[in-house]
Structures are given as C-alpha cells and as structure tokens.
Design a protein around this motif. Structure first.
Motif, PDB file in Angstrom:
ATOM      1  N   VAL A 164      -2.155  10.438   8.301  1.00  0.00           N
ATOM      2  CA  VAL A 164      -2.734   8.858   8.229  1.00  0.00           C
ATOM      3  C   VAL A 164      -1.942   8.216   7.165  1.00  0.00           C
ATOM      4  CG1 VAL A 164      -5.021   9.705   8.795  1.00  0.00           C
ATOM      5  CG2 VAL A 164      -4.258   9.385   6.259  1.00  0.00           C
ATOM      6  N   VAL A 165      -1.879   6.925   7.253  1.00  0.00           N
ATOM      7  CA  VAL A 165      -1.282   5.867   6.548  1.00  0.00           C
ATOM      8  C   VAL A 165      -2.249   5.805   5.379  1.00  0.00           C
ATOM      9  CG1 VAL A 165      -0.361   3.605   5.934  1.00  0.00           C
ATOM     10  CG2 VAL A 165       0.191   5.116   8.042  1.00  0.00           C
ATOM     11  N   PRO A 166      -2.325   6.334   4.218  1.00  0.00           N
ATOM     12  CA  PRO A 166      -3.243   6.240   3.058  1.00  0.00           C
ATOM     13  C   PRO A 166      -3.231   4.642   2.690  1.00  0.00           C
ATOM     14  CG  PRO A 166      -1.188   7.399   2.479  1.00  0.00           C
ATOM     15  CD  PRO A 166      -1.056   7.210   3.773  1.00  0.00           C
ATOM     16  N   GLN A 167      -4.352   4.425   2.118  1.00  0.00           N
ATOM     17  CA  GLN A 167      -4.769   3.098   1.598  1.00  0.00           C
ATOM     18  C   GLN A 167      -5.626   3.448   0.209  1.00  0.00           C
ATOM     19  OE1 GLN A 167      -3.830   0.187   3.152  1.00  0.00           O
ATOM     20  NE2 GLN A 167      -2.747   1.448   4.393  1.00  0.00           N
ATOM     21  N   PRO A 168      -5.360   2.692  -0.554  1.00  0.00           N
ATOM     22  CA  PRO A 168      -6.290   2.641  -1.790  1.00  0.00           C
ATOM     23  C   PRO A 168      -7.738   2.614  -1.341  1.00  0.00           C
ATOM     24  CG  PRO A 168      -4.446   1.092  -2.091  1.00  0.00           C
ATOM     25  CD  PRO A 168      -4.312   1.383  -0.815  1.00  0.00           C
ATOM     26  N   ALA A 169      -8.526   3.418  -2.360  1.00  0.00           N
ATOM     27  CA  ALA A 169     -10.025   3.416  -1.780  1.00  0.00           C
ATOM     28  C   ALA A 169     -10.791   2.750  -3.018  1.00  0.00           C
ATOM     29  CB  ALA A 169     -10.450   4.927  -2.016  1.00  0.00           C
ATOM     30  N   TYR A 170     -10.432   1.374  -3.041  1.00  0.00           N
ATOM     31  CA  TYR A 170     -11.106   0.793  -4.127  1.00  0.00           C
ATOM     32  C   TYR A 170     -11.486  -1.032  -3.319  1.00  0.00           C
ATOM     33  CZ  TYR A 170      -6.608   0.576  -5.952  1.00  0.00           C
ATOM     34  OH  TYR A 170      -5.331   0.498  -6.094  1.00  0.00           O
ATOM     35  N   GLN A 219       0.939  10.329   6.000  1.00  0.00           N
ATOM     36  CA  GLN A 219       0.905  11.582   5.034  1.00  0.00           C
ATOM     37  C   GLN A 219      -0.152  12.490   5.427  1.00  0.00           C
ATOM     38  OE1 GLN A 219       0.846  10.225   0.857  1.00  0.00           O
ATOM     39  NE2 GLN A 219       2.340   8.759   1.234  1.00  0.00           N
ATOM     40  N   LEU A 220      -0.005  13.885   5.036  1.00  0.00           N
ATOM     41  CA  LEU A 220      -1.165  14.752   5.374  1.00  0.00           C
ATOM     42  C   LEU A 220      -2.019  14.440   4.450  1.00  0.00           C
ATOM     43  CD1 LEU A 220       0.800  18.113   6.287  1.00  0.00           C
ATOM     44  CD2 LEU A 220      -0.500  16.750   7.739  1.00  0.00           C
ATOM     45  N   ILE A 221      -3.418  14.152   4.834  1.00  0.00           N
ATOM     46  CA  ILE A 221      -4.596  13.909   3.932  1.00  0.00           C
ATOM     47  C   ILE A 221      -5.626  14.914   4.207  1.00  0.00           C
ATOM     48  CG2 ILE A 221      -6.355  12.330   3.456  1.00  0.00           C
ATOM     49  CD1 ILE A 221      -3.597  11.275   2.566  1.00  0.00           C
ATOM     50  N   ASN A 222      -6.408  15.421   3.047  1.00  0.00           N
ATOM     51  CA  ASN A 222      -7.673  16.483   3.442  1.00  0.00           C
ATOM     52  C   ASN A 222      -8.734  15.275   3.622  1.00  0.00           C
ATOM     53  OD1 ASN A 222      -9.949  17.447   2.552  1.00  0.00           O
ATOM     54  ND2 ASN A 222      -8.764  19.028   1.853  1.00  0.00           N
ATOM     55  N   THR A 278       0.842  -1.222  -0.273  1.00  0.00           N
ATOM     56  CA  THR A 278       0.022  -0.066   0.089  1.00  0.00           C
ATOM     57  C   THR A 278       0.843   1.246   0.120  1.00  0.00           C
ATOM     58  OG1 THR A 278      -0.166  -0.212   2.411  1.00  0.00           O
ATOM     59  CG2 THR A 278      -2.181  -1.118   1.141  1.00  0.00           C
ATOM     60  N   SER A 279       0.870   1.923   0.966  1.00  0.00           N
ATOM     61  CA  SER A 279       1.402   3.235   0.927  1.00  0.00           C
ATOM     62  C   SER A 279       3.221   3.186   1.302  1.00  0.00           C
ATOM     63  CB  SER A 279       0.912   4.130   1.727  1.00  0.00           C
ATOM     64  OG  SER A 279       0.961   3.776   3.109  1.00  0.00           O
ATOM     65  N   ASN A 280       3.669   2.092   1.720  1.00  0.00           N
ATOM     66  CA  ASN A 280       5.036   2.372   2.531  1.00  0.00           C
ATOM     67  C   ASN A 280       4.857   2.255   4.117  1.00  0.00           C
ATOM     68  OD1 ASN A 280       5.177   4.972   3.019  1.00  0.00           O
ATOM     69  ND2 ASN A 280       6.745   5.246   1.743  1.00  0.00           N
ATOM     70  N   GLY A 281       3.625   2.661   4.670  1.00  0.00           N
ATOM     71  CA  GLY A 281       3.556   2.510   5.964  1.00  0.00           C
ATOM     72  C   GLY A 281       3.803   3.908   6.526  1.00  0.00           C
ATOM     73  N   LYS A 282       4.140   4.922   5.842  1.00  0.00           N
ATOM     74  CA  LYS A 282       4.366   6.234   6.286  1.00  0.00           C
ATOM     75  C   LYS A 282       2.880   7.097   6.339  1.00  0.00           C
ATOM     76  CE  LYS A 282       9.168   6.614   4.838  1.00  0.00           C
ATOM     77  NZ  LYS A 282      10.305   7.083   3.950  1.00  0.00           N
TER      78      LYS A 282
END
Length: 139
Positions: free
Chosen positions: A133-139, A90-93, A84-88
């Motif tokens: 947050v640690v982003p995840q794909p939204a699907y 990131q700033l998310i809106n 997924t995101s590499n576990g880091k």
C-alpha cells in the motif's frame, strides 16, 4: 490556538506511548541483567538462559516501539513538508496498521468525551500476509 493545542497534545501523546514502552523495557532489562549476573555467579544455567531469553524479548520490544516513535516523527515531518510517502507502495502489516489506527481513534474519542468509557477488543489473524500500500501518516 485551541486546535494547535489539541494537535500538539495528540502528537505528544502518540510519541509518549512508544517512549514509555522503551523506557519501561529498558529499566526491566537492566534489572534482569543484574539478576543474570547473580545466576551466572551461582552457576544456575537454566535460570540464566531463561533470563537471557527474557532480555532478548525485551530488546525486541524496545526496538519495535523505538521504530514506532521513529515512524511517528517521520510521518510528522513528511506532513509538515506537504508530502506523504513519495507515492511508492510498501509492504505493510495490516494487523499493526489497524491496531495503530484503532488506538488513535480510541484516544481521540476519549480526549473529546471524558465521560465515555471505551474498551477495544480485537482479534487479528496472526498469519495474515503483508500487503503493498501507499502508507499515510496515522494522525
């Protein structure tokens, strides 16, 4: 095979939405450029500035939706590689993230229930700050 077909259809639909915005705003912007040339030639400064402002707004929308499509494709690639995101963090809106998930859920409901009519009505706080947050794909 049916599941693969559904998945492919969903992915294509998710990518098609931002591409439609990009194509539509590009077409409108080209028309505005023609109009801008006419206004400049006629020395209508106020109208020219308004058209230029519209073009700036359209280009901002094109950029936003192009980035959405890019994000979808990157998420798909990460998922296909088992990451997924590499576990880091990131700033998310949160407003944008919530909107994306609501749209996906709505499309999923509509694709599975052809006789259902769903209308999303949301109000977000425009002043909400971004969160890590640690982003995840939204699907």
């Amino acid at each position: 095979m049916a599941s693969l077909g559904e998945l492919t259809s969903g992915i294509a639909h998710e990518i098609q939405n931002p591409l439609n915005f990009v194509n539509n705003f590009s077409k409108i912007s080209l028309e505005l450029l023609d109009e801008l040339k006419e206004e400049i030639t006629a020395d209508h400064k106020t109208d020219s500035v308004q058209i230029a402002d519209d073009l700036v707004q359209n280009l901002s929308r094109i950029s936003h939706h192009g980035q959405r499509a890019d994000s979808i494709v990157k998420g798909m690639l990460q998922l296909s590689h088992g990451t997924t995101s590499n576990g880091k963090k990131q700033l998310i809106n949160l407003n944008e993230l919530t909107t994306e998930y609501l749209q996906i859920a709505n499309k999923d409901i509509l694709s599975k229930n052809k006789n259902v009519s769903v209308k999303l009505a949301v109000t977000f706080d425009p002043a909400i700050e971004q969160v890590k947050v640690v982003p995840q794909p939204a699907y």
